[in-house]
Enzyme design. Sequence first.
Site, short mmCIF file in Angstrom:
data_model
loop_
_atom_site.label_atom_id
_atom_site.label_comp_id
_atom_site.label_asym_id
_atom_site.label_seq_id
_atom_site.Cartn_x
_atom_site.Cartn_y
_atom_site.Cartn_z
N GLY A 197 0.83 -1.19 0.00
CA GLY A 197 0.00 0.00 0.00
C GLY A 197 0.86 1.24 0.00
O GLY A 197 2.01 1.20 0.43
N SER A 198 0.31 2.36 -0.47
CA SER A 198 1.01 3.63 -0.33
C SER A 198 0.77 4.19 1.08
O SER A 198 0.02 3.62 1.86
CB SER A 198 0.50 4.63 -1.38
OG SER A 198 0.90 4.21 -2.66
N GLY A 199 1.43 5.29 1.37
CA GLY A 199 1.29 5.90 2.69
C GLY A 199 2.43 5.52 3.63
O GLY A 199 2.43 5.93 4.79
N HIS A 200 3.37 4.71 3.12
CA HIS A 200 4.51 4.27 3.94
C HIS A 200 5.82 4.90 3.47
O HIS A 200 6.90 4.44 3.83
CB HIS A 200 4.63 2.75 3.89
CG HIS A 200 3.39 2.02 4.27
ND1 HIS A 200 2.78 2.21 5.48
CD2 HIS A 200 2.63 1.14 3.58
CE1 HIS A 200 1.69 1.45 5.54
NE2 HIS A 200 1.57 0.80 4.39
N HIS A 254 -0.56 0.51 9.55
CA HIS A 254 -1.82 1.05 9.05
C HIS A 254 -2.68 1.51 10.20
O HIS A 254 -3.91 1.64 10.07
CB HIS A 254 -2.58 -0.01 8.25
CG HIS A 254 -1.72 -0.73 7.27
ND1 HIS A 254 -1.10 -1.91 7.56
CD2 HIS A 254 -1.37 -0.41 6.01
CE1 HIS A 254 -0.39 -2.30 6.51
NE2 HIS A 254 -0.54 -1.41 5.57
#
Lengths: 331, 331
Positions: free
Chosen positions: B54-57, B219
């Site tokens: 996922g993105s956001g990391h 997350h």
Amino acid sequence: MKKFVNDPKNYVAEMLEGVALANPGALRYVPAYNLIMRSDAPNDNKVSIVQGSGSGHEPAHVMAVGKGMLDAACPGDVFAAPPMDYVYETAKLLSSPKGVLLLVNNYTGDRMAFDMGKEMAEADGVRAEILTVNDDVAVQDSTYTVGRRGVAGNFFVIKAVGAAAEQGAELDEVIRVGKKVNDVTRTMGVALTACTPPAKGSPLFELGADEIEFGVGIHGEPGRERRKLKDADAIVDDLLEAVVTDLPYDRGDRVALMINGLGGTPISELYILFRRAHQRLADRGITVGRSYVNEYCTSLDMAGASLTLVRLDDEIEGLLAAPAEAAVRVF
Amino acid sequence: MKKFVNDPKNYVAEMLEGVALANPGALRYVPAYNLIMRSDAPNDNKVSIVQGSGSGHEPAHVMAVGKGMLDAACPGDVFAAPPMDYVYETAKLLSSPKGVLLLVNNYTGDRMAFDMGKEMAEADGVRAEILTVNDDVAVQDSTYTVGRRGVAGNFFVIKAVGAAAEQGAELDEVIRVGKKVNDVTRTMGVALTACTPPAKGSPLFELGADEIEFGVGIHGEPGRERRKLKDADAIVDDLLEAVVTDLPYDRGDRVALMINGLGGTPISELYILFRRAHQRLADRGITVGRSYVNEYCTSLDMAGASLTLVRLDDEIEGLLAAPAEAAVRVF
């Protein structure tokens, strides 16, 4: 206050201990003067490059110490200039026959500490000069400044004078290079939130849920005005207009573009800002020759960013591309 | 929501455009598959290293693409696994006679996408293998995971397999190295605040003003327990106890120590945590051979940090010290 902090009085000292422990061999911590220095400094064949400022702007400046960058940094407490005797002791410790260049971001407290520290060191026979950085276009005078403030653009001055010094340049030449870079560097920042100094324990100022501080200073001091929050592209357009028209940067120019995070903004958002700035510069006929997207000069945990342009020529580009090492490790 | 964002639907695409614009020549962006790849990949004489998540990391993983690191990263939307056809198309684009290694942090969604994408690619004649990273000691199973989660420690796996692949190692050997590093890597994190996904516009979970989530997932998923906020040293001691006793790391061991920021925590605080961890490891007779203090694997704008240890031997230390380039520029 939700921070990783012990006694706030020890915030700076504990951070500096960490910087030293993370860089054994390369860096030395001198607790008596809040000093981080290269272990191999001073070098008789090299101008020593020193910067001090308040803490809370990390990686500026204690994490910018290393080969091809600063020889030493002597920070003060959070958002407070280093005491003049720290500057004095640092200048003495870093004394070189080729001289010591003291870099100062333009804040009244820092200038006073460095002017006095330099005089004291000169009385002891240290050869020292001061170079002031003032890249912030937001305001002419401000809460802590007569004249323009020095902000994230100072990293380009550090990089250029650090490279020149490493290549053996004399003090006059190092100063010429530093002034040249400062003269073609312009920055403006925006805050989405306030920052919280550890010793205060609460936000330094209040911003409404839909407000931003346009032209904010790196200590949370006011900029040009409070505005309503806009989308990322509109904010970049406003910052870019202010920065581009100031020097001004013109069609045909080649620039370094920096999007600097102020501490609480994730790097994903910085790249969204960078993208727009890059596109809008292209629309203006200005080419991005070097790109910087990261945290360089922060304001504790403030959410926000600044945009810096440097007009490049072959000399400046060569200095910015020179090898450098510093405390901050990426991989 | 106070973020630098345009339409949240374009968050990932705009970030990836920024990454590509900041790295002309070195990186290529393929919008159809959310793909960032080295411009010179694939190379017939080298195993291709690919990761998606996922993105956001960020900087994981799109900013870890570069020589000696990943050949490509295919992220999904924020906190969402990449679609299986992105994995499939990425594996095809990166196909090399020496094979493609697909790195997967252990989350059920990511494993499903990669298992299926790999099968589809193999049906097209691509030689591919999967290596799963699961360094998080916080919980055995969790909201999105059967088995342990993969978190910031995966950077050490990337660095090691990236270096081995760059040196010409065969696929089996690259996998051996990656498994070896994963087997001696352990991580645990703590959240001081929740994060705010751009499309949601509000915090993902609630934490009281005096609460922390001990063992948080990247997350925002729950860890071991809600606890009262403590001072920085006490938090480090708790994290270190959980990590050290898990492998366990023993007196006489030499380790890499990483303090990873989760996105909203300034680097000054990370060095305060690093200092304590380094001191406490010394008390246990464990030597820090390599130090990492920065953001490596974040959770959007979450304030928090994780602590990772890697037990070093000559082989692992050599691979971690090998030259590497990536999108994130420091100086």
